[in-house]
Design a protein around this motif. Structure first.
Motif, PDB file in Angstrom:
ATOM      1  N   PRO A   1       0.583  -1.251   0.030  1.00 49.62           N
ATOM      2  CA  PRO A   1      -0.010   0.029  -0.067  1.00 49.62           C
ATOM      3  C   PRO A   1       0.803   1.223  -0.049  1.00 49.62           C
ATOM      4  N   SER A   2       0.020   2.394  -0.290  1.00 53.30           N
ATOM      5  CA  SER A   2       1.035   3.505  -0.290  1.00 53.30           C
ATOM      6  C   SER A   2       1.062   3.789   1.235  1.00 53.30           C
ATOM      7  N   GLU A   3       2.273   4.842   1.467  1.00 55.25           N
ATOM      8  CA  GLU A   3       2.707   4.801   2.800  1.00 55.25           C
ATOM      9  C   GLU A   3       1.681   5.883   3.592  1.00 55.25           C
ATOM     10  N   VAL A   4       1.056   6.793   2.765  1.00 54.60           N
ATOM     11  CA  VAL A   4      -0.009   7.510   3.552  1.00 54.60           C
ATOM     12  C   VAL A   4      -1.508   7.410   2.907  1.00 54.60           C
TER      13      VAL A   4
ATOM     14  N   THR B   1      -1.416  -8.706 -17.117  1.00 53.08           N
ATOM     15  CA  THR B   1      -0.324  -7.958 -17.663  1.00 53.08           C
ATOM     16  C   THR B   1       0.851  -8.113 -17.029  1.00 53.08           C
ATOM     17  N   ALA B   2       1.984  -7.843 -17.573  1.00 53.39           N
ATOM     18  CA  ALA B   2       3.463  -7.886 -16.935  1.00 53.39           C
ATOM     19  C   ALA B   2       3.467  -6.678 -16.359  1.00 53.39           C
ATOM     20  N   VAL B   3       4.253  -6.606 -15.014  1.00 53.06           N
ATOM     21  CA  VAL B   3       4.168  -5.548 -14.184  1.00 53.06           C
ATOM     22  C   VAL B   3       5.758  -5.302 -13.717  1.00 53.06           C
ATOM     23  N   LYS B   4       6.162  -4.050 -13.600  1.00 52.76           N
ATOM     24  CA  LYS B   4       7.466  -3.946 -12.879  1.00 52.76           C
ATOM     25  C   LYS B   4       7.465  -3.539 -11.378  1.00 52.76           C
ATOM     26  N   VAL B   5       8.571  -3.651 -10.710  1.00 51.33           N
ATOM     27  CA  VAL B   5       8.705  -3.265  -9.431  1.00 51.33           C
ATOM     28  C   VAL B   5       8.484  -1.934  -9.304  1.00 51.33           C
ATOM     29  N   GLY B   6       7.310  -1.525  -8.175  1.00 49.64           N
ATOM     30  CA  GLY B   6       6.935   0.095  -8.035  1.00 49.64           C
ATOM     31  C   GLY B   6       5.818   0.264  -8.933  1.00 49.64           C
ATOM     32  N   ASP B   7       5.444  -0.447  -9.913  1.00 48.67           N
ATOM     33  CA  ASP B   7       4.278   0.039 -10.723  1.00 48.67           C
ATOM     34  C   ASP B   7       3.047   0.012  -9.957  1.00 48.67           C
ATOM     35  N   LYS B   8       2.124   1.261 -10.031  1.00 52.22           N
ATOM     36  CA  LYS B   8       0.924   1.350  -9.576  1.00 52.22           C
ATOM     37  C   LYS B   8      -0.046   0.251 -10.224  1.00 52.22           C
ATOM     38  N   LEU B   9      -0.701  -0.335  -9.280  1.00 53.57           N
ATOM     39  CA  LEU B   9      -1.749  -1.670  -9.776  1.00 53.57           C
ATOM     40  C   LEU B   9      -3.123  -1.074  -9.360  1.00 53.57           C
ATOM     41  N   ALA B  10      -3.210  -0.202  -8.544  1.00 56.95           N
ATOM     42  CA  ALA B  10      -4.774   0.217  -7.975  1.00 56.95           C
ATOM     43  C   ALA B  10      -4.956   1.480  -7.182  1.00 56.95           C
ATOM     44  N   GLY B  11      -6.040   1.780  -6.855  1.00 62.68           N
ATOM     45  CA  GLY B  11      -6.308   2.869  -6.102  1.00 62.68           C
ATOM     46  C   GLY B  11      -7.894   2.505  -5.565  1.00 62.68           C
ATOM     47  N   MET B  12      -8.010   2.934  -4.373  1.00 62.30           N
ATOM     48  CA  MET B  12      -9.468   2.660  -3.594  1.00 62.30           C
ATOM     49  C   MET B  12      -9.691   3.766  -2.723  1.00 62.30           C
ATOM     50  N   ARG B  13     -11.027   3.962  -2.867  1.00 65.12           N
ATOM     51  CA  ARG B  13     -11.659   5.179  -1.945  1.00 65.12           C
ATOM     52  C   ARG B  13     -13.283   5.058  -1.887  1.00 65.12           C
ATOM     53  N   VAL B  14     -13.741   5.996  -1.054  1.00 67.30           N
ATOM     54  CA  VAL B  14     -15.147   6.039  -1.058  1.00 67.30           C
ATOM     55  C   VAL B  14     -15.511   7.296  -1.480  1.00 67.30           C
ATOM     56  N   ILE B  15     -16.397   7.662  -1.967  1.00 65.67           N
ATOM     57  CA  ILE B  15     -16.774   9.074  -2.699  1.00 65.67           C
ATOM     58  C   ILE B  15     -17.142  10.186  -1.564  1.00 65.67           C
ATOM     59  N   PRO B  16     -17.782   9.810  -0.590  1.00 68.90           N
ATOM     60  CA  PRO B  16     -18.083  10.838   0.373  1.00 68.90           C
ATOM     61  C   PRO B  16     -17.112  10.937   1.472  1.00 68.90           C
ATOM     62  N   LEU B  17     -17.029  11.918   2.183  1.00 66.06           N
ATOM     63  CA  LEU B  17     -16.321  11.702   3.420  1.00 66.06           C
ATOM     64  C   LEU B  17     -16.457  10.806   4.449  1.00 66.06           C
TER      65      LEU B  17
END
Length: 239
Positions: free
Chosen positions: A83-86, A127-143
Motif C-alpha cells: 500500500p501507499s505509505e500515507v 499484464t506484466a508489471v515491474k517493481v513499483g508499478d501502480k496497480l490500483a487505487g481505492m476510496r469511497v466518494i463521500p467523507l
C-alpha cells in the motif's frame, strides 16, 4: 457538523480546509477537509486563532473515508502488493513489490464497484508489471459512508483478494548468437544488448553469451555448452 472547543478536538474530523496565513511568508491550507485531528495539531490550530472548530459528528454506523479506504485495501491486498505509505485525500494506492504477472478478478471488481459510493480502480489485468508499478487505487466518494455498504463489499471479497501478482520465476539466461558476419567481425552485434536489456526488465540476468559461425553443428554445440551451466532459459538469435 458541530462546533467544539479546539482543545477537545483530538480524533474528530474537520469539515472544511483550514488556512494558515503568515504575512509575507505563506498563505495556504494547513489542514485539509477530512483530516483527523491529532494531539500535535492542537497547538498549531490555536496558533492560527482557532479556539473553536467545526467537526463532523460521529454518527453510529458511519465510517470515515480514511478508515473505509483501509477496508477496501484489504479487499485488494495480496502477496507481493504494497500500500501507499500515507492515505491521501481518503485514497490508498497499491503498488507492485516485485516484477511479475498481474491479475484482476474483474467480475468481483465490477460487483464491488456497483455498490453506491465505493470505487476501486485498477490497471488492466493479465499484464506484466515491474517493481513499483501502480496497480490500483481505492476510496469511497463521500467523507463518510454507511458501514452497510462496506460490509456488502466485504461479503463479495469473502476472504479472497481481487488482485493477484505472481512473481517471475526465471532468473538466468544464456544467449547464442549466430551469423558469419557477426562471428567474423564484419558487422557489430547490436541485437544481443537489446535482448539483455529486455530480459533485465523481467528480472532475468544473462550469465553467458556465445557467438558462433553459421552451421547447425556450431549452434547445437553452443546450446549444449550453455545447457551444461544450467541457466533457466537459452535464447538463440541469428541474422
Amino acid at each position: 457538523m458541530k462546533l467544539i472547543d479546539t482543545r477537545d478536538a483530538v480524533g474528530h474530523v474537520l469539515c472544511h480546509d483550514m488556512t494558515r496565513i503568515i504575512k509575507g511568508e505563506m498563505k495556504g491550507v494547513q489542514f485539509k477537509k477530512g483530516h483527523i485531528i491529532q494531539e500535535e495539531d492542537i497547538s498549531m490550530l490555536l496558533s492560527m486563532g482557532k479556539e473553536h472548530i467545526y467537526v463532523w459528528e460521529k454518527l453510529e454506523g458511519m465510517v470515515h473515508e480514511n478508515d473505509a479506504a483501509k477496508r477496501l485495501y484489504q479487499i485488494c491486498s495480496n502477496d507481493h502488493i504494497l500500500p501507499s505509505e500515507v492515505i491521501k485525500e481518503g485514497k490508498i494506492e497499491a503498488f507492485a513489490e516485485t516484477g511479475g504477472y498481474f491479475e484482476v478478478d474483474v467480475n468481483r471488481l465490477d460487483e464491488i464497484n456497483s455498490i453506491d459510493e465505493i470505487m476501486i480502480a485498477t490497471r488492466h489485468g493479465s499484464t506484466a508489471v515491474k517493481v513499483g508499478d501502480k496497480l490500483a487505487g481505492m476510496r469511497v466518494i463521500p467523507l463518510v459512508i454507511d458501514d452497510k455498504k462496506l460490509i456488502e463489499a466485504e461479503k463479495i471479497y469473502g476472504g479472497a483478494p481481487i488482485l493477484k501478482l505472481t512473481p517471475y520465476k526465471l532468473k538466468t539466461a544464456g544467449i547464442v548468437t549466430t551469423g558469419s558476419e557477426v562471428f567474423k567481425g564484419i558487422i557489430k552485434d547490436t541485437f544481443t544488448p537489446v535482448i539483455i536489456d529486455k530480459l533485465k526488465e523481467y528480472g532475468i540476468e544473462t550469465k553467458e553469451h556465445i557467438i558462433v559461425d553459421d552451421g547447425m553443428d556450431n549452434i547445437e554445440n553452443a546450446i549444449k555448452q550453455l545447457k551444461a551451466k544450467n541457466p533457466d532459459m537459452i535464447l538463440c538469435t541469428g541474422g
